[in-house]
Enzyme design. Structure first.
Site, mmCIF file in Angstrom:
data_model
loop_
_atom_site.group_PDB
_atom_site.id
_atom_site.type_symbol
_atom_site.label_atom_id
_atom_site.label_comp_id
_atom_site.label_asym_id
_atom_site.label_seq_id
_atom_site.Cartn_x
_atom_site.Cartn_y
_atom_site.Cartn_z
ATOM 1 N N ARG A 51 16.927 16.697 20.777
ATOM 2 C CA ARG A 51 18.029 17.097 19.911
ATOM 3 C C ARG A 51 19.402 17.000 20.554
ATOM 4 O O ARG A 51 20.356 16.498 19.960
ATOM 5 C CB ARG A 51 17.856 18.552 19.427
ATOM 6 C CG ARG A 51 17.005 18.703 18.207
ATOM 7 C CD ARG A 51 16.292 20.035 18.255
ATOM 8 N NE ARG A 51 15.360 20.020 19.354
ATOM 9 C CZ ARG A 51 14.100 19.581 19.272
ATOM 10 N NH1 ARG A 51 13.633 19.224 18.107
ATOM 11 N NH2 ARG A 51 13.310 19.536 20.327
ATOM 12 N N THR A 52 19.521 17.541 21.770
ATOM 13 C CA THR A 52 20.861 17.626 22.351
ATOM 14 C C THR A 52 21.427 16.228 22.580
ATOM 15 O O THR A 52 22.545 15.924 22.156
ATOM 16 C CB THR A 52 20.821 18.444 23.665
ATOM 17 O OG1 THR A 52 20.250 19.717 23.365
ATOM 18 C CG2 THR A 52 22.209 18.639 24.233
ATOM 19 N N ARG A 101 22.972 16.878 31.109
ATOM 20 C CA ARG A 101 21.958 17.935 31.279
ATOM 21 C C ARG A 101 21.316 17.734 32.638
ATOM 22 O O ARG A 101 20.993 16.605 33.016
ATOM 23 C CB ARG A 101 20.905 17.836 30.175
ATOM 24 C CG ARG A 101 19.670 18.673 30.472
ATOM 25 C CD ARG A 101 18.718 18.721 29.306
ATOM 26 N NE ARG A 101 19.260 19.507 28.210
ATOM 27 C CZ ARG A 101 18.597 19.749 27.087
ATOM 28 N NH1 ARG A 101 17.383 19.265 26.909
ATOM 29 N NH2 ARG A 101 19.142 20.471 26.136
ATOM 30 N N HIS A 129 23.797 27.052 28.039
ATOM 31 C CA HIS A 129 23.695 25.900 27.134
ATOM 32 C C HIS A 129 24.724 26.084 26.030
ATOM 33 O O HIS A 129 24.394 26.378 24.884
ATOM 34 C CB HIS A 129 22.269 25.839 26.570
ATOM 35 C CG HIS A 129 21.893 24.554 25.900
ATOM 36 N ND1 HIS A 129 22.811 23.607 25.477
ATOM 37 C CD2 HIS A 129 20.677 24.056 25.577
ATOM 38 C CE1 HIS A 129 22.162 22.606 24.909
ATOM 39 N NE2 HIS A 129 20.875 22.845 24.966
HETATM 40 C C1 NCD Z 1 16.644 24.142 24.539
HETATM 41 C C2 NCD Z 1 17.023 23.806 25.967
HETATM 42 O O1 NCD Z 1 16.987 22.640 26.368
HETATM 43 O O2 NCD Z 1 17.381 24.748 26.659
HETATM 44 N N1 NCD Z 1 16.492 23.003 23.735
HETATM 45 C C3 NCD Z 1 17.586 22.474 23.109
HETATM 46 O O3 NCD Z 1 18.526 22.026 23.733
HETATM 47 N N2 NCD Z 1 17.630 22.502 21.767
HETATM 48 C C4 NCD Z 1 15.512 25.083 24.440
HETATM 49 C C5 NCD Z 1 14.202 24.732 25.087
HETATM 50 O O4 NCD Z 1 14.063 23.687 25.725
HETATM 51 O O5 NCD Z 1 13.287 25.538 24.940
#
Ligand code: NCD
Length: 305
Positions: A51-52, A101, A129
């Site tokens: 998603r990100t 990330r 985040h």
């Molecule tokens: C989260 C993350 O990467 O911290 N996911 C995200 O970015 N939507 C949550 C997760 O990985 O559980």
């Protein structure tokens, strides 16, 4: 030039303005589709993401810009031993803005300090985040109509779950917000979140290990995945992974106008039988992530619409 490594770097007014821009993007997408023409976003992902990374890329493409980058550390010079600082200096020669990330806490800050272009933190270890939190706030605003006077239940891995840390920090700014922090003893929120955010601001909160006892009290239930990759041993993960599973039976005790959020990916924490419940907002939340990231890119690139 500004970066975003931690949600505390944004004032409440700036967050509210970005939420308003995101809502305008949703209402009038065509107004924005040339705003970042000739601008390039680099996505540097040293950790898995769906998603990100894709929402950042989709956000930039929908603003008329383009994207480049890598989606695993092994395909970058990190595998040869290059430092984050050097990679960032390099990418600054090609792109206009970076979303990254990284598994190490503080890596986004190091990147921002060494960058000639804005850096956005898409998750640094178990720390923070901020763009997930902007997504969560836009979702709460759209689902509930307001951000103040809400009881937020955070459930699951509150220790390693970086989204929870940023969410608590951001929501604590709004009047009348209370938290119910539901986790096994071993996965409680870190001390710094309790002391530096909740206690310092005098926020009302309760720590408990029971979802059943408190599900009826919350306006927003923020479910999280137990963060397997942050555990030191597999046996602990296996013991804790199914601590909470949200089922239709449990939802019968929840308020009729509450909403269920989850940053996703879900593993086992929410039964798929809940997906059709109108209160299940987690896929709408995914959509919102794109629009708020569009608003953030516009802000950091100082584009006037
Ligand atoms: C989260 C993350 O990467 O911290 N996911 C995200 O970015 N939507 C949550 C997760 O990985 O559980």
């Amino acid at each position: 030039m500004r970066s975003l490594t931690d949600i505390v770097e944004l004032s409440t007014q700036e967050i509210d303005e970005m939420i308003a821009v995101a809502q305008d993007i949703i209402a009038n997408p065509e107004k924005y589709n040339e705003c970042c023409r000739h601008k390039q976003l680099a996505t540097l992902f040293y950790e898995p993401s769906t998603r990100t990374r894709l929402s950042f890329e989709s956000a930039m493409l929908s603003l008329g810009g383009s994207v480049l980058g890598f989606s695993e550390a092994n395909s970058s010079s990190a595998a040869k031993g290059e430092s984050v600082a050097d990679t960032i200096r390099t990418v600054g020669c090609f792109a206009d803005i970076i979303a990254m990330r990284h598994p190490k806490e503080g890596s986004a800050l190091v990147a921002a300090m060494n960058s000639t272009i804005p850096v956005i933190n898409g998750g640094d270890g178990s720390h923070n985040h901020p763009t997930q939190t902007l997504t969560d706030l836009l979702t709460i605003k759209r689902e509930m109509g307001h951000l103040d006077n809400l009881t937020i239940g955070c459930c699951g891995d509150l220790k390693f779950g970086r989204t929870v840390h940023s969410l608590i920090s951001a929501m604590s700014r709004y009047e009348g917000v209370k938290f119910v922090l539901i986790s096994p003893e071993e996965l409680r929120v870190p001390e710094y979140v309790r002391e530096e955010v909740l206690d310092r601001k005098g926020i009302e909160y309760l720590e408990t290990d029971s979802l059943d006892q408190h599900i009826g009290d919350v306006d927003v239930l923020y479910m999280t995945r137990v963060q397997r990759e942050r555990f030191f041993n597999e046996a602990d993960y296996i013991r804790l992974k199914d601590s909470y599973i949200l089922t239709p039976e449990k939802m019968e005790h929840a308020k009729k106008d509450m909403c269920v959020l989850h940053p996703l990916p879900r593993v086992n924490e929410i039964s798929t039988a809940i997906d059709s419940d109108p209160r299940a907002a987690y896929f709408r939340q995914v959509r919102n992530g794109k629009f708020i990231r569009m608003a953030l890119i516009l802000k950091l690139l100082e584009v006037n619409v």
